[in-house]
Design a protein around this motif. Structure first.
Motif, mmCIF file in Angstrom:
data_model
loop_
_atom_site.group_PDB
_atom_site.id
_atom_site.type_symbol
_atom_site.label_atom_id
_atom_site.label_comp_id
_atom_site.label_asym_id
_atom_site.label_seq_id
_atom_site.Cartn_x
_atom_site.Cartn_y
_atom_site.Cartn_z
ATOM 1 N N ALA A 352 68.361 10.164 -0.991
ATOM 2 C CA ALA A 352 68.386 11.461 -0.312
ATOM 3 C C ALA A 352 67.107 12.245 -0.598
ATOM 4 C CB ALA A 352 69.615 12.259 -0.751
ATOM 5 N N LYS A 353 66.689 12.264 -1.841
ATOM 6 C CA LYS A 353 65.486 13.013 -2.213
ATOM 7 C C LYS A 353 64.235 12.431 -1.569
ATOM 8 C CE LYS A 353 67.234 14.666 -6.686
ATOM 9 N NZ LYS A 353 67.135 14.536 -8.166
ATOM 10 N N LYS A 356 64.221 12.970 2.265
ATOM 11 C CA LYS A 356 63.937 14.383 2.554
ATOM 12 C C LYS A 356 62.458 14.694 2.344
ATOM 13 C CE LYS A 356 65.540 19.089 1.618
ATOM 14 N NZ LYS A 356 64.199 19.700 1.596
ATOM 15 N N ASP A 360 60.131 16.093 5.232
ATOM 16 C CA ASP A 360 59.511 17.403 5.051
ATOM 17 C C ASP A 360 57.988 17.328 5.088
ATOM 18 O OD1 ASP A 360 62.024 18.452 4.836
ATOM 19 O OD2 ASP A 360 61.949 18.778 2.666
ATOM 20 N N GLN A 436 69.497 14.613 5.749
ATOM 21 C CA GLN A 436 68.086 14.905 5.457
ATOM 22 C C GLN A 436 67.274 15.054 6.744
ATOM 23 O OE1 GLN A 436 68.277 15.376 2.286
ATOM 24 N NE2 GLN A 436 70.221 14.244 2.278
#
Length: 556
Positions: A352-353, A356, A360, A436
């Motif tokens: 997930a991190k 994302k 981003d 995300q």
């Protein structure tokens, strides 16, 4: 179509290596040695790279001392411009393998590296660090499923001769654990390519010997010397159909699974150019990510040893699947059990991190390196195959196939070892990505020994991306069982599974994946044979992916 032989091809471009090595070697070796397993590099960073080799002492069976080793990294193949160098050592404690995490390098730079023990110089390897900032293109060779007795590594040989790859992505089954009396054994005997050791790998010594055999192959050495490797394991690096606490190909007579799994992982980390786990991270947690400037991020999954629940087996349920109602009950209450896990909490948090962060940052593409098939594959109606030679060949190792084809039209997955055996986990993976803002996944998958292209769609009908499945380097696909019925079988599969756009089992090969700012071009490259070292190559199929409103659009 290109005619290729290996004659004179190994380490092309490094012809000055011998002269330059001899001129700069001045020290005496502690013990006479050889570099019989070549060199390799992998897990590239923007400023670092793993470089690897193995030292073979002249007294390979009894030497117990420590061997000092020097390493050098240069920007030229003649080593006139050395940028980094250092000293390390190795011993029998790590089977005389050498692995250096070389730091202080520059982004997007091609480097050459080598090792020295006294006056003995290793072959030269070429590698490349990750770029930063704006990047116009990247190109990868994507491979999987390499089984020594099934044939020559002509796929590796062809990849070694290509200059444009930024890395080789290996999706697992780098080797197979079987002995000469099992899968591939008969072909190996015909070709003179028998597995070493001849028995199934169980102990640390077994796994080391098997790794060493694959690294001693000349085509393998050529590929590793030519390009950096980004590798994940699948099941055969430990044992067939493995999960967190066991494997289909492990039984009580082979001792503790924990010991066997630990031995397999130790040998893997010793012999593969992958970065060792950081303190606090388990050896099972091989998942990691790589950023190629602003063009793409690559996220490698680990779906075997970290958290996977034991796969279901039709052998357990075949006698109960007697009607559509019984099948529906099995699917809803057993197959869709939400406790059936693939990734685990820690890996999902990491994924997930990193997804994302990629989104981003405005990164163009998100690639997922994935062991087993993500897209669904339901069985077509095979009732008229009953009693055929193909079904009887499969029944030799899967007797339940005779009963399974009776209810093949009822909508059951073909394989329970793939994500089809964990549909709730698959939906959880999609939901994680969507949260995300990611619905443009480009998934690269091995395992099935079949080239294929799938559209990925959630159960709610949302487009999540595209999956490219890669055939085996040498391991045969379902054509080995269906033979002249193979094309009919594939037509039935595609008719049943509308998300499968193309598949082919008859050829061995790799995926040549080229990404630009606006398009991804996928060429499925096949080799004409793996049974001799002289072969031709051809493009079996090509696809292009474009983006539309952050969704992937596929065209052939």
């Amino acid at each position: 179509m290109t005619n290729i032989t290996r004659r004179g091809a190994l380490f092309t471009g490094f012809s000055l290596m011998g002269a330059s090595a001899a001129s700069c070697a001045r020290e005496s070796a502690v013990v006479p040695v050889a570099f019989a397993h070549g060199v390799a590099s992998g897990d590239p960073g923007t400023d670092k790279m793993i470089i690897w080799t193995r030292i073979t002492p002249s007294d390979n069976t009894g030497f117990e001392g420590t061997i000092p080793v020097k390493w050098e990294i240069a920007t030229d193949a003649e080593f006139r411009k050395i940028r980094r160098k250092g000293k390390t050592s190795t011993s029998a404690a790590r089977d005389f393998t050498v692995k250096v995490d070389a730091a202080g390098l520059k982004p997007g730079q091609t480097y050459f590296y080598r090792f020295k023990v006294g006056k003995t110089i290793s072959p030269v390897g070429r590698t490349k660090t990750l770029p930063v900032g704006a990047l116009e293109q990247a190109r990868f060779a994507v491979v999987s499923c390499t089984n020594f007795p099934f044939g020559y590594f002509n796929v590796y040989d062809h990849i070694a001769k290509q200059d444009g790859f930024d890395a080789v992505i290996h999706l697992g089954d780098y080797f197979y654990e079987y002995g000469t009396d099992s899968y591939g054994g008969k072909t190996g005997q015909k070709l003179g390519r028998n597995h070493a050791p001849t028995h199934e790998t169980v102990t640390l010594s077994d796994y080391r010997t098997r790794h060493a055999q694959y690294k001693a192959d000349t085509a393998s050495q050529a590929m590793h010397a030519a390009h950096p490797l980004i590798a994940i394991w699948d099941d055969h690096e430990t044992a067939n159909d493995s999960w967190k606490s066991g494997a289909q190909n492990h039984n009580a007579g082979e001792g503790s699974w924990e010991m066997r799994r630990g031995a397999a992982m130790q040998a893997y980390y010793e012999y593969m150019p992958v970065r060792d786990p950081v303190p606090g991270k388990t050896r099972e947690a091989l998942f990691r990510d790589f950023s190629f400037g602003d063009l793409l991020s690559l996220h490698t999954l680990e779906t075997r040893l970290t958290a996977r629940t034991q796969p279901l087996s039709y052998e357990q349920y075949v006698d109960t699947l007697t009607s559509q109602e019984a099948v529906d009950d099995f699917v809803q209450n057993t197959l869709w059990d939400r406790g059936r896990e693939m990734l685990g909490a820690g890996q999902k948090d990491w994924l997930a991190k990193t997804l994302k962060a990629s989104k981003d940052a405005g990164t163009g593409w998100r690639l997922i390196a994935n062991q087993v098939l993500l897209g669904p594959v339901l069985s077509p109606d095979l009732r008229d195959y009953a009693g055929s030679a193909a079904i009887e060949r499969i029944a030799q190792f899967r007797p339940s196939i005779r009963k399974l084809i009776e209810f093949s039209p009822l909508g059951l997955p073909l394989s329970l070892d793939s994500w089809d055996g964990y549909p709730a986990a698959r939906e959880g993976f999609y939901a994680l990505a969507k949260k995300q803002g990611v619905q443009d996944l480009l998934v690269l998958t091995g395992d099935t020994h079949v080239s294929r292209v799938n559209s990925l769609t959630s159960v709610s009908g949302e487009n999540m991306g595209v999956e490219f499945g890669v055939t085996g380097t040498t391991s045969p696909g379902h054509d080995a069982y269906f033979k002249d019925m193979s094309q009919d079988y594939e037509k039935r599969l595609m008719a049943k599974n509308k998300g499968t756009h193309w598949m082919q089992s008859a050829e061995r090969g790799y995926l040549d994946l080229h990404l630009t700012k606006t398009e991804a071009h996928a060429n499925f490259i096949s080799v004409s044979t793996t049974h001799t070292q002289e072969y031709t190559t051809f493009t079996a199929k090509s696809y292009t992916i474009t983006k539309d409103d952050d969704r992937l659009k596929l065209r052939s």
